[in-house]
Every structure is written in C-alpha cells, then in structure tokens.
Scaffold this motif. Structure first.
Motif, PDB file in Angstrom:
ATOM      1  N   TRP A   1    -132.582  18.784  28.758  1.00 40.89           N
ATOM      2  CA  TRP A   1    -133.848  18.995  27.642  1.00 40.89           C
ATOM      3  C   TRP A   1    -134.105  17.296  27.784  1.00 40.89           C
ATOM      4  N   GLY A   2    -131.984  16.365  27.043  1.00 39.07           N
ATOM      5  CA  GLY A   2    -131.711  15.584  26.763  1.00 39.07           C
ATOM      6  C   GLY A   2    -133.138  13.956  28.107  1.00 39.07           C
ATOM      7  N   LEU A   3    -133.141  14.813  29.379  1.00 46.49           N
ATOM      8  CA  LEU A   3    -133.499  13.416  30.684  1.00 46.49           C
ATOM      9  C   LEU A   3    -134.816  13.679  30.153  1.00 46.49           C
ATOM     10  N   ALA A   4    -135.820  14.473  29.683  1.00 43.94           N
ATOM     11  CA  ALA A   4    -137.094  14.449  29.510  1.00 43.94           C
ATOM     12  C   ALA A   4    -137.176  12.956  28.851  1.00 43.94           C
ATOM     13  N   PRO A   5    -137.634  12.618  28.472  1.00 43.28           N
ATOM     14  CA  PRO A   5    -138.386  11.113  28.118  1.00 43.28           C
ATOM     15  C   PRO A   5    -137.859  10.134  28.930  1.00 43.28           C
ATOM     16  N   HIS A   6    -136.626  10.320  30.135  1.00 40.35           N
ATOM     17  CA  HIS A   6    -136.688   9.387  31.154  1.00 40.35           C
ATOM     18  C   HIS A   6    -136.537   9.472  32.336  1.00 40.35           C
ATOM     19  N   VAL A   7    -136.841  10.661  32.403  1.00 37.07           N
ATOM     20  CA  VAL A   7    -137.544  11.285  33.216  1.00 37.07           C
ATOM     21  C   VAL A   7    -138.833  10.587  33.659  1.00 37.07           C
ATOM     22  N   GLN A   8    -139.863  10.831  32.584  1.00 31.34           N
ATOM     23  CA  GLN A   8    -141.041  10.183  32.309  1.00 31.34           C
ATOM     24  C   GLN A   8    -141.263   8.923  32.208  1.00 31.34           C
ATOM     25  N   SER A   9    -140.485   8.648  31.975  1.00 32.66           N
ATOM     26  CA  SER A   9    -140.851   7.109  32.349  1.00 32.66           C
ATOM     27  C   SER A   9    -140.287   6.117  33.053  1.00 32.66           C
ATOM     28  N   LEU A  10    -139.320   6.967  34.077  1.00 34.50           N
ATOM     29  CA  LEU A  10    -138.819   6.863  35.595  1.00 34.50           C
ATOM     30  C   LEU A  10    -140.823   7.260  36.255  1.00 34.50           C
ATOM     31  N   LEU A  11    -141.561   8.377  36.309  1.00 33.19           N
ATOM     32  CA  LEU A  11    -142.168   8.426  36.494  1.00 33.19           C
ATOM     33  C   LEU A  11    -143.783   7.453  36.607  1.00 33.19           C
ATOM     34  N   LEU A  12    -143.435   7.334  35.230  1.00 29.55           N
ATOM     35  CA  LEU A  12    -144.773   6.184  34.205  1.00 29.55           C
ATOM     36  C   LEU A  12    -144.382   4.252  35.330  1.00 29.55           C
ATOM     37  N   ALA A  13    -143.433   4.498  35.360  1.00 30.64           N
ATOM     38  CA  ALA A  13    -143.246   3.453  36.040  1.00 30.64           C
ATOM     39  C   ALA A  13    -143.246   3.544  37.711  1.00 30.64           C
ATOM     40  N   ARG A  14    -142.914   4.183  38.116  1.00 27.86           N
ATOM     41  CA  ARG A  14    -143.501   4.185  39.798  1.00 27.86           C
ATOM     42  C   ARG A  14    -144.360   4.089  39.950  1.00 27.86           C
ATOM     43  N   TYR A  15    -145.253   5.212  38.463  1.00 29.68           N
ATOM     44  CA  TYR A  15    -146.797   5.491  38.851  1.00 29.68           C
ATOM     45  C   TYR A  15    -147.871   3.666  38.497  1.00 29.68           C
ATOM     46  N   LEU A  16    -146.927   3.023  38.298  1.00 33.79           N
ATOM     47  CA  LEU A  16    -147.443   1.221  38.048  1.00 33.79           C
ATOM     48  C   LEU A  16    -146.896   0.379  39.250  1.00 33.79           C
ATOM     49  N   ARG A  17    -146.184   0.988  39.813  1.00 29.57           N
ATOM     50  CA  ARG A  17    -145.638  -0.246  41.268  1.00 29.57           C
ATOM     51  C   ARG A  17    -146.127   1.050  42.176  1.00 29.57           C
ATOM     52  N   GLY A  18    -147.424   1.615  42.531  1.00 25.10           N
ATOM     53  CA  GLY A  18    -148.497   1.660  43.380  1.00 25.10           C
ATOM     54  C   GLY A  18    -147.337   3.325  44.325  1.00 25.10           C
ATOM     55  N   ASP A  19    -146.046   3.456  43.515  1.00 22.84           N
ATOM     56  CA  ASP A  19    -145.392   4.605  44.485  1.00 22.84           C
ATOM     57  C   ASP A  19    -146.342   6.419  44.253  1.00 22.84           C
ATOM     58  N   LEU A  20    -147.337   5.832  43.243  1.00 21.61           N
ATOM     59  CA  LEU A  20    -147.867   7.809  42.908  1.00 21.61           C
ATOM     60  C   LEU A  20    -149.139   7.209  42.424  1.00 21.61           C
ATOM     61  N   GLU A  21    -150.041   8.263  42.558  1.00 24.69           N
ATOM     62  CA  GLU A  21    -151.570   8.464  42.701  1.00 24.69           C
ATOM     63  C   GLU A  21    -152.123   8.768  41.356  1.00 24.69           C
ATOM     64  N   ALA A  22    -150.839   9.170  40.901  1.00 27.19           N
ATOM     65  CA  ALA A  22    -151.126   9.446  38.824  1.00 27.19           C
ATOM     66  C   ALA A  22    -149.976   9.669  38.403  1.00 27.19           C
ATOM     67  N   TYR A  23    -150.607   9.553  37.168  1.00 31.24           N
ATOM     68  CA  TYR A  23    -148.964   9.392  36.336  1.00 31.24           C
ATOM     69  C   TYR A  23    -149.187  11.024  36.212  1.00 31.24           C
ATOM     70  N   PRO A  24    -147.864  11.794  36.585  1.00 32.22           N
ATOM     71  CA  PRO A  24    -147.766  13.056  35.585  1.00 32.22           C
ATOM     72  C   PRO A  24    -147.643  13.145  35.054  1.00 32.22           C
ATOM     73  N   PRO A  25    -147.895  14.469  33.791  1.00 30.00           N
ATOM     74  CA  PRO A  25    -147.427  14.833  32.562  1.00 30.00           C
ATOM     75  C   PRO A  25    -146.914  15.877  32.737  1.00 30.00           C
ATOM     76  N   ILE A  26    -145.696  15.980  32.040  1.00 32.63           N
ATOM     77  CA  ILE A  26    -144.979  17.241  31.813  1.00 32.63           C
ATOM     78  C   ILE A  26    -145.853  18.490  31.652  1.00 32.63           C
ATOM     79  N   LEU A  27    -145.787  19.697  32.135  1.00 31.30           N
ATOM     80  CA  LEU A  27    -145.929  20.805  31.623  1.00 31.30           C
ATOM     81  C   LEU A  27    -145.352  21.922  31.603  1.00 31.30           C
ATOM     82  N   ILE A  28    -145.579  22.153  30.829  1.00 31.99           N
ATOM     83  CA  ILE A  28    -144.260  23.616  30.590  1.00 31.99           C
ATOM     84  C   ILE A  28    -144.929  24.747  30.664  1.00 31.99           C
ATOM     85  N   ARG A  29    -145.030  25.866  30.674  1.00 36.80           N
ATOM     86  CA  ARG A  29    -145.204  27.214  30.939  1.00 36.80           C
ATOM     87  C   ARG A  29    -143.968  27.995  29.559  1.00 36.80           C
TER      88      ARG A  29
END
Length: 343
Positions: free
Chosen positions: A315-343
């Motif tokens: 769980w300690g890596l969750a902020p790092h992973v979401q930050s990386l995914l946001l950066a990838r979205y801003l760079r145009g590597d992802l179509e949308a920012y994927p939030p973390i969804l946990i059931r």
C-alpha cells in the motif's frame, strides 16, 4: 517498480535531526539516541520544534530525501525537497492543463469517481462484516447516495459542479461514519467532520492520517516530476500542495479511513491517548502519536493488487503509482487518468 524504502518518523518533539557521516543522527539533550543510514530512507517526518541541521538538509536534498515538518499536534508546517525530477515538458503540460477548466474537470471527474467508489466499499465492508451490529439500512442508504453521486460525476464536465457533487457525497459518507465504529463507542463517537482544530478523538485521528497521506503523496508527485502545488480540482493557494490533495482524494477511504477504523475497532488506541487543549482541540499524546506512526508504517507494508496495472504491491506504493499514472496521462501515454478502485 519503485522500491518501498523507509519513512523515518521522529515523534519526540525534543529530538534534533543532524548528519553524522552518511547517517541521520537523532540527538536529544546533547546525546545521540539513534542513527539511521540515509541510503535506507526515502523520507523523514519530524514532529515538534527542534528542527534539523543545515548539513542534514543539504545531504537529504542531494539524495532526494524529503523532510516534512509537522507541529507537535500533527499539523503540516512545510517540506524540504531537492531538485525536482522529470523534464520541463511534463511540468509545462501540467501548468497548461491547470489553466483549462475543461481539462481540469476531466481529471477531477476520475478522481471524484475513484473517491466515491472507494467510500462505497468502506461502507459495504462494514455491512458485510458486522451486519448484526450496525444499522444496515442507514448504511445502505448512504451507499446508494454515493452511487448516485458517482453517476452524476461521470456525466459532469463542470469543475464547480464536480466540487458540489463531491461535497454532498462526503456529507453522506460522514453522516454514517459513526456506524463504522464498532468498538469503544462511548469514547469514539463521531457526529461530523471537524478539521482546524479537530474537536474529538475520531477527527484527531482522521486529520493526522490525512496530513501524513498528503505529505507522502506530495513526495510521490515530485518524484515523477510533477509540481505538487499546482492542482486540477483543488485550486492554487500559496503554501497548499493542491495536486497532492487532488491525488490523495481517491486514497483517503482506502488508506486513511480504513486505518483509523482499524485503530479504533481493534482497540489499538483508547480515550487516554488524547488530550484536550484550551481551544477545544483534541490531539494525540506524544506516546500515542508514536504508536500511531509505528502502525501506519506497518500498514504501508500490506499488499494489494493494483486494478489497472494488475500487479501486486504494498500500500505504501499507491501514491507513487497513481502519480506515475497521472504523469503518463499528461504526457499523452494514456487516454484517461485511471483512479485506483478497490473492492
């Protein structure tokens, strides 16, 4: 994947932080009480007023180790970091997006959806695990309100409307938060969210956990080259880590709220762990804060499977992973920012 190194929490307000060779040296009353190798540390959080030596600050800046200063009561005071990672193109894109209301709303929409979904899961778990001990009907009504708010958020492209939806959903969520407290009800009654200052033990625990999560998220954002002060949903304000407050929203229920409920329901904290100040503020005692931080660090080691990356991680890596995914979205590597969804 980034390695999860240690965050050092210095909870004693009388401890001074210094540098000794390549070690963090903790000094109290002119005596060294502990040394920690800097190569094992990714961040330092200190509570109190003694501060840190210039030599240590410079070394930590060179090593990209953030130092976060909190008051003795756990309120965020400031952070020291080294040179920001990443390239200028990413930051320029962030600044450009932050000036566009429609693009901000598109990112904020996914963040709000993530927060509401995860809030639903917290309440659903309480119903599932304690059906005979809680007001299930009341909780299910709140869950339905969160679902309706999530649908509204999905169809909204207006930033102010999203803030309104998020605010109404938060009210619904916290209106039943007291139902999630199974043990020690007489000491940990919750009626509403109070922030500055927290006016009861539950709010004190929530505020402290949110401060820690915000600091860790800010460090993660800076680690991928983003500016933690320029947000999309939380608007710019001097001294406010707006982007960190944005990104942590979807993680509040998963990391902070669940952790606080565990502390209370497992009776790892009790009423004597809090003090009441003259202004009515309720704060953790020094010893209780130390226990809280030890358990917080342990909780970060628990693992989960990230729903987007399909990868198991602490769980300690969750902020790092979401930050990386946001950066990838801003760079145009992802179509949308994927939030973390946990059931």
């Amino acid at each position: 994947m980034k390695q999860l190194l240690n965050t050092v929490y210095v909870s004693d307000p009388e401890v001074y932080l210094a540098l000794k060779g390549s070690n963090l040296n903790l000094i109290k009353e002119n005596d060294s009480i502990a040394r920690v190798p800097l190569h094992n540390i990714e961040a330092i959080c200190t509570f109190g007023h003694q501060g840190a030596s210039p030599a240590l600050i410079h070394e930590c800046m060179d090593r990209q180790i953030s130092i976060t200063f909190f008051s003795s009561g756990g309120r965020f005071r400031g952070r020291v970091t080294g040179e920001m990672n990443g390239n200028v193109t990413l930051r320029k894109k962030q600044y450009k997006v932050s000036e566009d209301e429609l693009e901000c709303a598109d990112i904020a929409k996914h963040i709000v959806i993530g927060k509401l979904f995860n809030s639903e899961q917290v309440l659903k778990r309480i119903v599932r695990d304690h059906e005979l001990r809680v007001d299930s009907k009341k909780l299910m009504q709140a869950i339905e309100r969160l679902k309706e708010s999530r649908k509204l958020a999905a169809g909204t492209q207006d930033l102010e409307s999203l803030r309104g939806i998020e605010g109404n959903a938060a009210s619904a969520y916290f209106s039943v938060f007291n139902e999630c407290i199974i043990q020690q009800k007489e000491s940990f009654s919750f009626s509403s969210r109070s922030r500055r200052p927290p006016l009861d033990p539950v709010n004190a625990l929530l505020s402290f956990s949110y401060s820690l999560l915000a600091s860790e998220t800010a460090a993660a954002l800076e680690g991928v080259g983003l500016d933690s002060y320029v947000g999309f949903m939380h608007r710019d304000r001097p001294g406010r880590i707006s982007l960190a407050l944005d990104v942590m929203e979807e993680m509040r229920p998963l990391i902070a709220d669940r952790f606080v409920l565990k502390l209370i329901n497992r009776q790892q904290v009790n009423r004597k762990d809090f003090v009441v100040k003259e202004n009515g503020a309720v704060l953790l005692t020094d010893q209780a804060r130390k226990t809280f931080l030890q358990l917080w660090q342990k909780e970060k080691q628990d693992t989960f499977t990230h729903p987007f990356l399909k990868e198991k991680m602490p769980w300690g890596l969750a902020p790092h992973v979401q930050s990386l995914l946001l950066a990838r979205y801003l760079r145009g590597d992802l179509e949308a920012y994927p939030p973390i969804l946990i059931r």
